[in-house]
Design an enzyme around this catalytic site. Structure first.
Site, mmCIF file in Angstrom:
data_model
loop_
_atom_site.group_PDB
_atom_site.id
_atom_site.type_symbol
_atom_site.label_atom_id
_atom_site.label_comp_id
_atom_site.label_asym_id
_atom_site.label_seq_id
_atom_site.Cartn_x
_atom_site.Cartn_y
_atom_site.Cartn_z
ATOM 1 N N ARG A 1 -4.024 8.895 10.187
ATOM 2 C CA ARG A 1 -3.984 8.906 11.650
ATOM 3 C C ARG A 1 -2.579 8.581 12.104
ATOM 4 N NH1 ARG A 1 -8.170 5.488 15.157
ATOM 5 N NH2 ARG A 1 -6.837 3.803 14.495
ATOM 6 N N THR B 1 -0.165 8.967 18.232
ATOM 7 C CA THR B 1 -1.075 9.919 18.894
ATOM 8 C C THR B 1 -2.525 9.705 18.492
ATOM 9 O OG1 THR B 1 -0.917 11.519 17.090
ATOM 10 C CG2 THR B 1 0.738 11.691 18.839
ATOM 11 N N ASP C 1 -8.349 -2.653 9.396
ATOM 12 C CA ASP C 1 -7.893 -1.401 8.785
ATOM 13 C C ASP C 1 -8.480 -1.302 7.385
ATOM 14 O OD1 ASP C 1 -6.255 0.430 7.196
ATOM 15 O OD2 ASP C 1 -4.997 0.546 8.983
ATOM 16 N N ASP D 1 -6.008 -0.574 4.396
ATOM 17 C CA ASP D 1 -5.166 -1.725 4.060
ATOM 18 C C ASP D 1 -5.977 -2.823 3.380
ATOM 19 O OD1 ASP D 1 -2.883 -0.540 4.994
ATOM 20 O OD2 ASP D 1 -2.915 -1.531 6.949
HETATM 21 C C1 PRP Z 1 -8.585 5.338 8.840
HETATM 22 C C2 PRP Z 1 -10.000 5.518 8.353
HETATM 23 C C3 PRP Z 1 -10.349 6.905 8.838
HETATM 24 C C4 PRP Z 1 -9.603 6.982 10.144
HETATM 25 C C5 PRP Z 1 -10.581 6.774 11.255
HETATM 26 O O1 PRP Z 1 -7.693 5.995 8.005
HETATM 27 O O2 PRP Z 1 -10.138 5.371 6.975
HETATM 28 O O3 PRP Z 1 -9.948 7.936 7.973
HETATM 29 O O4 PRP Z 1 -8.631 5.924 10.139
HETATM 30 O O5 PRP Z 1 -9.953 6.919 12.485
HETATM 31 P P1 PRP Z 1 -10.271 8.143 13.456
HETATM 32 O O6 PRP Z 1 -11.768 8.284 13.496
HETATM 33 O O7 PRP Z 1 -9.683 7.688 14.746
HETATM 34 O O8 PRP Z 1 -9.604 9.364 12.909
HETATM 35 P P2 PRP Z 1 -6.107 5.870 8.190
HETATM 36 O O9 PRP Z 1 -5.601 6.940 9.068
HETATM 37 O O10 PRP Z 1 -5.774 4.450 8.586
HETATM 38 O O11 PRP Z 1 -5.563 6.203 6.746
HETATM 39 P P3 PRP Z 1 -5.792 5.446 5.355
HETATM 40 O O12 PRP Z 1 -7.216 5.705 4.945
HETATM 41 O O13 PRP Z 1 -4.796 6.097 4.485
HETATM 42 O O14 PRP Z 1 -5.531 3.965 5.560
HETATM 43 N N1 URA Z 2 -9.290 2.995 11.012
HETATM 44 C C1 URA Z 2 -9.563 1.802 10.452
HETATM 45 O O1 URA Z 2 -9.312 1.594 9.262
HETATM 46 N N2 URA Z 2 -10.111 0.857 11.226
HETATM 47 C C2 URA Z 2 -10.400 1.041 12.518
HETATM 48 O O2 URA Z 2 -10.918 0.128 13.170
HETATM 49 C C3 URA Z 2 -10.104 2.295 13.084
HETATM 50 C C4 URA Z 2 -9.554 3.257 12.309
#
Ligand code: PRP
Ligand code: URA
Length: 209
Positions: free
Chosen positions: A104, A108, A200, A203
């Site tokens: 994400r 944006t 997150d 993380d």
């Molecule tokens: C997080 C999560 C989803 C997304 C959800 O991933 O694991 O994939 O955000 O958010 P959304 O519904 O608003 O799209 P992130 O983009 O943080 O990447 P990561 O899994 O690499 O930490």
């Molecule tokens: N992605 C995450 O990992 N946590 C949230 O709360 C939203 C998006």
């Protein structure tokens, strides 16, 4: 319109409480995320059709049951979806695993695609997209776009925690998709985080910041 199922099984709810706690460390977070994913998979596969087979037990011939019909495929959304894969494969060791890499954009909140690798025969499989978080819905919607583009016809979405905003967006974008959750939370905050959520997920699973 796709249905939304929230699994209220006490074991799932109990384990979810642990990963919501901010003091739960990486090792425990990882273990429990996998455990919840396995338990959710157990519920999701309840509908799988069975067929009868004859086997020789050490005593005599028995008519037993075996899973029939469509084969399964799991598609974790990288990175955080990876945290659910081992728990699912404990339940379904023969499932094929595809990967869709999305992150994400922090400004944006739009998903950015960086990797796609799917099984050959997605059109013949029941495909389950997995990600711990359904926040704005952008990542899961895009992952399902990718699968549909590749010919997938039978897709489910499994997340641990969702915001109502993400569920609504998903239902608008993909009305044919059923969504399976461990919890439907209250809302998103101004940074697109789920409230109360668990922070997150990527993380916390991988010990990054
Ligand atoms: C997080 C999560 C989803 C997304 C959800 O991933 O694991 O994939 O955000 O958010 P959304 O519904 O608003 O799209 P992130 O983009 O943080 O990447 P990561 O899994 O690499 O930490
Ligand atoms: N992605 C995450 O990992 N946590 C949230 O709360 C939203 C998006």
């Amino acid at each position: 319109m796709g249905k939304v199922y929230v699994f209220d099984h006490p074991l799932i709810q109990h384990k979810l409480t642990f990963i919501r706690k901010k003091d739960t460390g990486t090792k425990e977070f990882r273990e429990i995320t996998n455990e919840i994913a396995g338990l959710m998979m157990f519920e999701i596969t309840r509908h799988l059709p069975l067929r009868e087979v004859e086997v020789e037990t050490p005593v005599e011939t028995a008519t037993c049951k075996t899973i029939a019909g469509k084969k399964l495929g799991i598609v974790p959304i990288l990175r955080a979806g990876l945290g659910m894969v081992d728990g699912i494969l404990d339940m379904i060791p023969a499932a094929k695993v595809g990967h869709v890499g999305l992150y994400r954009d922090p400004q944006t909140l739009m998903p950015v695609e960086y990797y796609v690798k799917l099984p050959k025969d997605v059109s013949e499989r029941e495909m389950i997209v997995v990600d711990p978080m359904l926040a704005t819905g952008g990542s899961a919607i895009e992952a399902i776009n990718v699968l549909k583009r590749d010919g997938a016809k039978n897709i489910k979405l499994m997340c641990l925690v969702a915001a109502p905003e993400g569920v609504e967006k998903m239902q608008e974008a993909h009305p044919d998709i059923d969504i399976y959750l461990a919890a439907l939370d209250e809302k998103l905050n101004e940074k697109g985080y789920i409230i109360p959520g668990l922070g997150d997920a990527g993380d916390r699973l991988f010990g990054t910041k």
